[in-house]
Write an enzyme that holds these catalytic residues in place. Structure first.
Site, short mmCIF file in Angstrom:
data_model
loop_
_atom_site.label_atom_id
_atom_site.label_comp_id
_atom_site.label_asym_id
_atom_site.label_seq_id
_atom_site.Cartn_x
_atom_site.Cartn_y
_atom_site.Cartn_z
CG HIS A 41 -0.33 -0.33 2.43
ND1 HIS A 41 0.58 0.91 3.19
CD2 HIS A 41 -0.26 -1.41 3.30
CE1 HIS A 41 0.80 0.43 4.26
NE2 HIS A 41 0.76 -1.22 4.50
P1 TYD Z 1 -2.41 -3.28 7.29
O1 TYD Z 1 -1.92 -1.80 7.09
O2 TYD Z 1 -3.01 -4.00 6.24
O3 TYD Z 1 -0.98 -3.95 7.57
P2 TYD Z 1 0.22 -4.08 6.68
O4 TYD Z 1 1.01 -2.72 6.90
O5 TYD Z 1 1.02 -5.29 6.61
O6 TYD Z 1 -0.37 -3.95 5.09
O7 TYD Z 1 -3.18 -3.54 8.61
C1 TYD Z 1 -3.79 -4.85 9.23
C2 TYD Z 1 -4.91 -4.47 9.82
O8 TYD Z 1 -4.64 -3.95 11.11
C3 TYD Z 1 -6.01 -3.71 9.20
O9 TYD Z 1 -7.11 -4.38 9.36
C4 TYD Z 1 -5.98 -2.54 9.80
C5 TYD Z 1 -5.19 -2.77 11.38
N1 TYD Z 1 -4.50 -1.75 11.67
C6 TYD Z 1 -4.98 -1.12 12.84
O10 TYD Z 1 -6.15 -1.13 13.46
N2 TYD Z 1 -4.16 0.20 13.34
C7 TYD Z 1 -2.86 0.57 12.97
O11 TYD Z 1 -2.43 1.41 13.40
C8 TYD Z 1 -2.37 -0.45 11.87
C9 TYD Z 1 -1.15 -0.03 11.26
C10 TYD Z 1 -3.18 -1.40 11.08
#
Ligand code: TYD
Length: 138
Positions: A52
């Site tokens: 992302h």
């Molecule tokens: P995501 O941003 O998809 O992780 P990655 O960086 O590996 O792509 O986040 C995974 C899940 O965690 C998603 O449902 C959102 C949640 N999340 C939070 O609730 N708070 C946060 O600070 C972060 C980074 C993610």
């Protein structure tokens, strides 16, 4: 923003025979105030994270333990960083696509973020990221 705006930041390191100490003060050692800290851990071998970009968020990524790779992509160029030191941070400004892979066993990826979690700040679709950067036109 392009990948030349991303940079490795070497954090202060106080070496001591009792063990080393590093520290980070927002807007002093990194170019933003810290609003949020999150970390990835217990990552199974072969897993990929990230995938992302952010509209506004700035981040600093540190391998607190073990190692992993961060692939940065600005829509034109890509660069792969291998992080494996807890006193080295990778600064990522907004509008840079990132993917994390090659996690070692026991790796802990700590992320300092300039803003609180906000799903509307994400581009999770690579094509819409490229369109918003003007790299591809409809
Ligand atoms: P995501 O941003 O998809 O992780 P990655 O960086 O590996 O792509 O986040 C995974 C899940 O965690 C998603 O449902 C959102 C949640 N999340 C939070 O609730 N708070 C946060 O600070 C972060 C980074 C993610």
């Amino acid at each position: 923003m392009d990948i030349s705006d991303c940079k490795i930041i070497t954090l202060p390191k106080i070496c001591d025979r009792r063990g080393n100490l590093s520290f980070i003060e927002g807007s002093i050692h990194i170019p933003f105030d810290i609003s949020r800290v999150y970390y990835l851990y217990d990552v199974p071998g072969g897993s990929e994270r990230g995938g992302h970009a952010h509209k506004d968020l700035q981040q600093l990524i540190i391998a607190m333990s073990g190692s992993f790779d961060v692939v940065l992509d600005d829509g034109v160029n890509k660069i792969r960083y291998h992080l494996n030191r807890s006193y080295i941070g990778l600064y990522i400004p907004h509008m840079i696509w990132r993917e994390l892979d090659n996690f070692s066993s026991g790796a802990v990826c700590m992320v300092l973020a300039s803003n609180r979690y906000d799903e509307s700040d994400y581009y999770r679709n690579y094509e819409s990221y490229l369109k918003n950067k003007g790299v591809i036109i409809d």
